[in-house]
Motif scaffolding. Structure first.
Motif, PDB file in Angstrom:
ATOM      1  N   PHE A 130       0.834  -1.202   0.000  1.00 13.37           N
ATOM      2  CA  PHE A 130       0.000   0.000   0.000  1.00 13.37           C
ATOM      3  C   PHE A 130       0.869   1.253   0.000  1.00 13.37           C
ATOM      4  O   PHE A 130       0.632   2.189  -0.764  1.00 13.37           O
ATOM      5  CB  PHE A 130      -0.922   0.006   1.225  1.00 13.37           C
ATOM      6  CG  PHE A 130      -1.738   1.259   1.347  1.00 13.37           C
ATOM      7  CD1 PHE A 130      -2.951   1.382   0.692  1.00 13.37           C
ATOM      8  CD2 PHE A 130      -1.281   2.333   2.104  1.00 13.37           C
ATOM      9  CE1 PHE A 130      -3.699   2.544   0.794  1.00 13.37           C
ATOM     10  CE2 PHE A 130      -2.015   3.505   2.204  1.00 13.37           C
ATOM     11  CZ  PHE A 130      -3.233   3.610   1.544  1.00 13.37           C
ATOM     12  N   VAL A 131       1.890   1.263   0.856  1.00 16.43           N
ATOM     13  CA  VAL A 131       2.781   2.422   0.947  1.00 16.43           C
ATOM     14  C   VAL A 131       3.541   2.604  -0.365  1.00 16.43           C
ATOM     15  O   VAL A 131       3.715   3.735  -0.843  1.00 16.43           O
ATOM     16  CB  VAL A 131       3.743   2.293   2.145  1.00 16.43           C
ATOM     17  CG1 VAL A 131       4.820   3.360   2.107  1.00 16.43           C
ATOM     18  CG2 VAL A 131       2.963   2.380   3.455  1.00 16.43           C
ATOM     19  N   ALA A 132       3.959   1.510  -0.975  1.00 16.83           N
ATOM     20  CA  ALA A 132       4.685   1.599  -2.243  1.00 16.83           C
ATOM     21  C   ALA A 132       3.803   2.215  -3.335  1.00 16.83           C
ATOM     22  O   ALA A 132       4.281   2.996  -4.166  1.00 16.83           O
ATOM     23  CB  ALA A 132       5.165   0.219  -2.676  1.00 16.83           C
ATOM     24  N   GLU A 133       2.524   1.907  -3.304  1.00 14.37           N
ATOM     25  CA  GLU A 133       1.608   2.424  -4.328  1.00 14.37           C
ATOM     26  C   GLU A 133       1.078   3.817  -3.998  1.00 14.37           C
ATOM     27  O   GLU A 133       0.859   4.636  -4.895  1.00 14.37           O
ATOM     28  CB  GLU A 133       0.419   1.473  -4.498  1.00 14.37           C
ATOM     29  CG  GLU A 133       0.779   0.156  -5.138  1.00 14.37           C
ATOM     30  CD  GLU A 133      -0.415  -0.779  -5.250  1.00 14.37           C
ATOM     31  OE1 GLU A 133      -1.560  -0.284  -5.324  1.00 14.37           O
ATOM     32  OE2 GLU A 133      -0.191  -2.008  -5.256  1.00 14.37           O
ATOM     33  N   ASN A 134       0.837   4.097  -2.722  1.00 14.98           N
ATOM     34  CA  ASN A 134       0.144   5.320  -2.327  1.00 14.98           C
ATOM     35  C   ASN A 134       0.958   6.282  -1.470  1.00 14.98           C
ATOM     36  O   ASN A 134       0.503   7.385  -1.192  1.00 14.98           O
ATOM     37  CB  ASN A 134      -1.136   4.957  -1.554  1.00 14.98           C
ATOM     38  CG  ASN A 134      -2.028   4.043  -2.343  1.00 14.98           C
ATOM     39  OD1 ASN A 134      -2.575   4.438  -3.360  1.00 14.98           O
ATOM     40  ND2 ASN A 134      -2.156   2.805  -1.904  1.00 14.98           N
ATOM     41  N   GLY A 135       2.109   5.848  -0.991  1.00 15.23           N
ATOM     42  CA  GLY A 135       2.882   6.658  -0.063  1.00 15.23           C
ATOM     43  C   GLY A 135       2.326   6.516   1.343  1.00 15.23           C
ATOM     44  O   GLY A 135       1.303   5.887   1.569  1.00 15.23           O
TER      45      GLY A 135
END
Length: 81
Positions: A67-72
């Protein structure tokens, strides 16, 4: 952090087999065997429980990282760079 075991539980006598030279050197240095073993077992228990937690939560951790990789990070908008 909560204790991983009941620190107020009564002591229990235990028989162990140890390397005789190691035991003699520890006794010569007046090392408290019971306290030393108790501390070592407590640290080992913490390590084993930590690894178990990581295994049990691996899927959730990977999902969050994806999720963080895709959305920060959710807090990126509040950062002062």
């Amino acid at each position: 952090m909560a204790n991983l075991y009941d620190i107020s539980a009564p002591k229990k006598a235990t028989n162990l087999s140890l390397n005789s030279d190691l035991l003699n050197k520890a006794r010569d240095l007046k090392i408290n065997l019971s306290a030393t073993l108790e501390q070592a077992l407590s640290e080992k228990l913490k390590d084993v429980e930590s690894e178990k937690w990581k295994r049990d939560n691996k899927a959730s951790i990977e999902a969050y990282n994806d999720f963080v990789a895709e959305n920060g990070c959710l807090s990126d908008e509040y950062r002062d760079y």
